[in-house]
Enzyme design. Structure first.
Site, PDB file in Angstrom:
ATOM      1  N   ASP A  89       0.868  -1.173   0.000  1.00  0.00           N
ATOM      2  CA  ASP A  89       0.000   0.000   0.000  1.00  0.00           C
ATOM      3  C   ASP A  89       0.909   1.230   0.000  1.00  0.00           C
ATOM      4  O   ASP A  89       1.528   1.558   1.022  1.00  0.00           O
ATOM      5  CB  ASP A  89      -0.900   0.006   1.239  1.00  0.00           C
ATOM      6  CG  ASP A  89      -1.957  -1.095   1.213  1.00  0.00           C
ATOM      7  OD1 ASP A  89      -1.835  -2.019   0.382  1.00  0.00           O
ATOM      8  OD2 ASP A  89      -2.888  -1.029   2.029  1.00  0.00           O
ATOM      9  N   LYS A 150      -6.633   3.139  -2.928  1.00  0.00           N
ATOM     10  CA  LYS A 150      -7.059   3.064  -1.535  1.00  0.00           C
ATOM     11  C   LYS A 150      -7.419   4.460  -1.056  1.00  0.00           C
ATOM     12  O   LYS A 150      -6.692   5.424  -1.320  1.00  0.00           O
ATOM     13  CB  LYS A 150      -5.926   2.458  -0.698  1.00  0.00           C
ATOM     14  CG  LYS A 150      -6.179   2.384   0.799  1.00  0.00           C
ATOM     15  CD  LYS A 150      -4.989   1.718   1.479  1.00  0.00           C
ATOM     16  CE  LYS A 150      -5.070   1.810   3.000  1.00  0.00           C
ATOM     17  NZ  LYS A 150      -3.901   1.158   3.651  1.00  0.00           N
ATOM     18  N   LYS A 175      -9.773  -0.152  -2.330  1.00  0.00           N
ATOM     19  CA  LYS A 175      -9.667  -0.522  -0.930  1.00  0.00           C
ATOM     20  C   LYS A 175     -10.153   0.670  -0.111  1.00  0.00           C
ATOM     21  O   LYS A 175      -9.546   1.744  -0.138  1.00  0.00           O
ATOM     22  CB  LYS A 175      -8.230  -0.886  -0.552  1.00  0.00           C
ATOM     23  CG  LYS A 175      -8.053  -1.202   0.939  1.00  0.00           C
ATOM     24  CD  LYS A 175      -6.624  -1.648   1.231  1.00  0.00           C
ATOM     25  CE  LYS A 175      -6.388  -1.814   2.722  1.00  0.00           C
ATOM     26  NZ  LYS A 175      -5.020  -2.302   3.019  1.00  0.00           N
TER      27      LYS A 175
END
Length: 215
Positions: A89, A150, A175
């Protein structure tokens, strides 16, 4: 969506300035017990991977502000992959994005994606962005061949919203992360288009999900 169906969409997260190796270990054990994934600090990857060989483990790069030099973020990504991360991430450089330096953001992300053979999710910090900026962030992630976008690190005010998730899902799988603490909140994000939920409340969310085993 019942507990077993939801669990693979949960990234049970243990991140923060006070996170210890024991906390990362315990978080991964919880994730494994419920069939979820885990997201932990990179400094604990080797130890945690050794204790959890079959668990899907994500870690963070350029966390939490995304303002490391591009070469540093690339090196961090490679080291994390070699230490056992299954997914990364990566925090995009929101300052450069908001300054209109979208090409620099895209090029940095593309270098990181190209440096590792594992999926890269791009954290865009949606609460800090206008709709136009959010679109540009997602477009940069698409152009960089990222696997997912995300919503947030969870360290800025605002967190995930169904509106941002819906907008981001027009570009890439999403996400949703930031302030998601209950089953109903998680399902609202999934209904809006999220494929994954990042949360420190993974156990609470899954405990709140219907469990066919209990009738």
């Amino acid at each position: 969506m019942d507990r077993a169906e939801l669990a693979p969409s949960i990234d049970h997260t243990v991140l923060g300035p006070g996170t210890t190796e024991r906390a990362a270990m315990d978080g991964c054990a919880e994730a494994d017990r419920y069939g979820a994934n885990a997201c932990i600090p990179p400094c604990y990857l080797e130890a945690v991977r050794g204790a959890n060989p079959d668990l899907t483990i994500a870690t963070v790069v350029g966390f939490p502000h995304g303002q490391h030099a591009p070469a540093v973020k690339c090196e961090e990504a490679v080291r994390a992959w070699r230490a056992g991360a299954d997914e990364l991430d990566v925090v995009c450089n929101v300052g450069r994005l908001r300054a209109g330096e979208t090409d620099a953001v895209r090029e940095e992300l593309a270098e990181i994606v190209a440096a590792v053979p594992i999926p890269v999710k791009v954290i865009v910090e949606a609460p800090l962005l206008s709709d136009a900026e959010l679109d540009r962030a997602c477009e940069a992630a698409v152009a960089a061949d990222a696997a997912m976008v995300k919503t947030s690190t969870g360290f800025v005010d605002g967190g995930a919203t169904v509106e941002d998730v819906g907008r981001m899902a027009e570009h890439l799988p999403v996400k949703a992360s930031g302030g998601i603490g209950t089953y109903d909140e998680a399902m609202a994000m999934i209904d809006a288009g999220a494929d994954r939920i990042g949360t420190s409340s993974g156990v609470a969310i899954l405990e709140g999900a219907p469990d066919p085993a209990n009738g």
